[in-house]
Motif scaffolding. Sequence first.
Motif, PDB file in Angstrom:
ATOM      1  N   GLY A  20       0.709  -1.245   0.111  1.00  0.00           N
ATOM      2  CA  GLY A  20       0.028   0.057  -0.015  1.00  0.00           C
ATOM      3  C   GLY A  20       0.669   1.201  -0.281  1.00  0.00           C
ATOM      4  N   GLY A  21       2.394   1.200   0.033  1.00  0.00           N
ATOM      5  CA  GLY A  21       2.970   2.509  -0.028  1.00  0.00           C
ATOM      6  C   GLY A  21       2.750   3.061   1.248  1.00  0.00           C
ATOM      7  N   LYS A  22       2.911   4.398   1.000  1.00  0.00           N
ATOM      8  CA  LYS A  22       2.625   5.355   2.438  1.00  0.00           C
ATOM      9  C   LYS A  22       1.474   5.241   3.123  1.00  0.00           C
ATOM     10  N   PHE A  23       0.455   4.596   2.805  1.00  0.00           N
ATOM     11  CA  PHE A  23      -0.738   4.531   3.513  1.00  0.00           C
ATOM     12  C   PHE A  23      -1.064   2.912   3.853  1.00  0.00           C
ATOM     13  N   ALA A  24      -0.025   2.070   3.891  1.00  0.00           N
ATOM     14  CA  ALA A  24      -0.329   0.857   4.009  1.00  0.00           C
ATOM     15  C   ALA A  24      -0.984   0.506   5.213  1.00  0.00           C
ATOM     16  N   SER A  25      -0.475   1.204   6.382  1.00  0.00           N
ATOM     17  CA  SER A  25      -0.666   0.829   7.833  1.00  0.00           C
ATOM     18  C   SER A  25      -2.261   1.225   8.211  1.00  0.00           C
ATOM     19  N   ILE A  26      -2.855   2.326   7.407  1.00  0.00           N
ATOM     20  CA  ILE A  26      -4.192   2.517   7.617  1.00  0.00           C
ATOM     21  C   ILE A  26      -5.110   2.242   6.621  1.00  0.00           C
ATOM     22  N   GLN A  87      -9.502   7.090  12.578  1.00  0.00           N
ATOM     23  CA  GLN A  87     -10.562   6.925  11.963  1.00  0.00           C
ATOM     24  C   GLN A  87     -11.581   5.523  12.042  1.00  0.00           C
ATOM     25  N   PHE A  88     -10.789   4.559  12.728  1.00  0.00           N
ATOM     26  CA  PHE A  88     -11.555   3.282  12.752  1.00  0.00           C
ATOM     27  C   PHE A  88     -11.978   2.989  14.282  1.00  0.00           C
ATOM     28  N   VAL A  95     -20.654   7.522  13.506  1.00  0.00           N
ATOM     29  CA  VAL A  95     -21.166   8.661  12.974  1.00  0.00           C
ATOM     30  C   VAL A  95     -20.865   8.589  11.422  1.00  0.00           C
ATOM     31  N   ASN A  96     -19.956   7.953  10.980  1.00  0.00           N
ATOM     32  CA  ASN A  96     -19.503   7.768   9.416  1.00  0.00           C
ATOM     33  C   ASN A  96     -18.947   6.226   9.178  1.00  0.00           C
ATOM     34  N   PRO A  97     -19.853   5.442   8.727  1.00  0.00           N
ATOM     35  CA  PRO A  97     -19.557   4.094   8.915  1.00  0.00           C
ATOM     36  C   PRO A  97     -18.413   3.690   7.638  1.00  0.00           C
ATOM     37  N   ASN A  98     -18.276   4.881   6.722  1.00  0.00           N
ATOM     38  CA  ASN A  98     -17.017   4.651   5.732  1.00  0.00           C
ATOM     39  C   ASN A  98     -15.789   5.130   6.235  1.00  0.00           C
ATOM     40  N   SER A  99     -15.682   5.586   7.534  1.00  0.00           N
ATOM     41  CA  SER A  99     -14.434   5.779   8.198  1.00  0.00           C
ATOM     42  C   SER A  99     -13.573   6.742   7.519  1.00  0.00           C
ATOM     43  N   LYS A 100     -14.233   7.898   6.902  1.00  0.00           N
ATOM     44  CA  LYS A 100     -13.714   8.804   6.331  1.00  0.00           C
ATOM     45  C   LYS A 100     -13.997  10.326   7.098  1.00  0.00           C
TER      46      LYS A 100
END
Length: 294
Positions: A20-26, A87-88, A95-100
């Motif tokens: 996932g590159g830079k954002f692999a951990s999230i 966000q998780f 509040v946001n099930p899409n976690s954004k």
Amino acid sequence: MTDPSTYTPPKVWSWNKESGGKFASINRPIAGPTHDKELPVGRHPLQLYSLATPNGVKVTVMLEELLALGHSGAEYDAWLIRIDGNQFGSGFVAVNPNSKIPALMDRSGPAPIRVFESGAILMHLAEKFGALLPSGGQARAECLSWLFWQMGSAPFLGGGFGHFYAYAPTKIEYAIDRFAMEVKRQLDVLDRRLADNPYLAGDVYTIADIAVWPWYGGLAKALLYDAGEFLAVQDYKNVRRWADAIAERPAVQRGRMVNRTWGELSSQLHERHDASDFETRTQDKLEDGTTTGG
């Protein structure tokens, strides 16, 4: 990493945490919370949980514009949600099930109302306060058309061009060329519209401008991905004129500061709970101990 010129997709995709590159951990291919964590609740009717990315800036600018118009019911608490796993948390996912980000809880009525997706939040607030959304006719149609244009187009800019140009672990010529072409086409769409109109809906400033400006205004002023020269943004003179005009609005300047965690310390207001916070609780004042707030 697999050489992109030799990669053949498998019959069934499987998740490789290292790809996932830079954002692999999230990043992960499933939804839902990863841990229990309640969200804080402040004293104002509107509770915003966000970060000052372009999507987050839309909402804080909207709230500051509403307050500038005299809508005292738009007072809000802005809580910082860092995109590092927070966000998780269970409270945010509720509040946001899409976690954004952003996510809004409207507690002004008898029962709280959750609103997620930045475009939906803008519409909710515009309709709630009867502001920044034309009531009918061509202006309303234009406003909503450009609002939904932004919601559909920005993934090409952020998740597409921005990811492959700035964040992907390898530079893939095909991907960068594909998304650069589309982003330049989108800038041309905007430039043609703004050639004969001061704002996207026509003569009036609306939620369409508030939605589009953080993404395409930022890009036109070379503030996103350090890609101004690469995309020759100086060619889009009408977009740049429009971007400059919006950037001069005091409410926009305040909105850009809220939930911001990068840049000059004086431009960072990690959380906003009162109008006076812009003067007393920016990060430079907190770090040098000169804040007077409680």
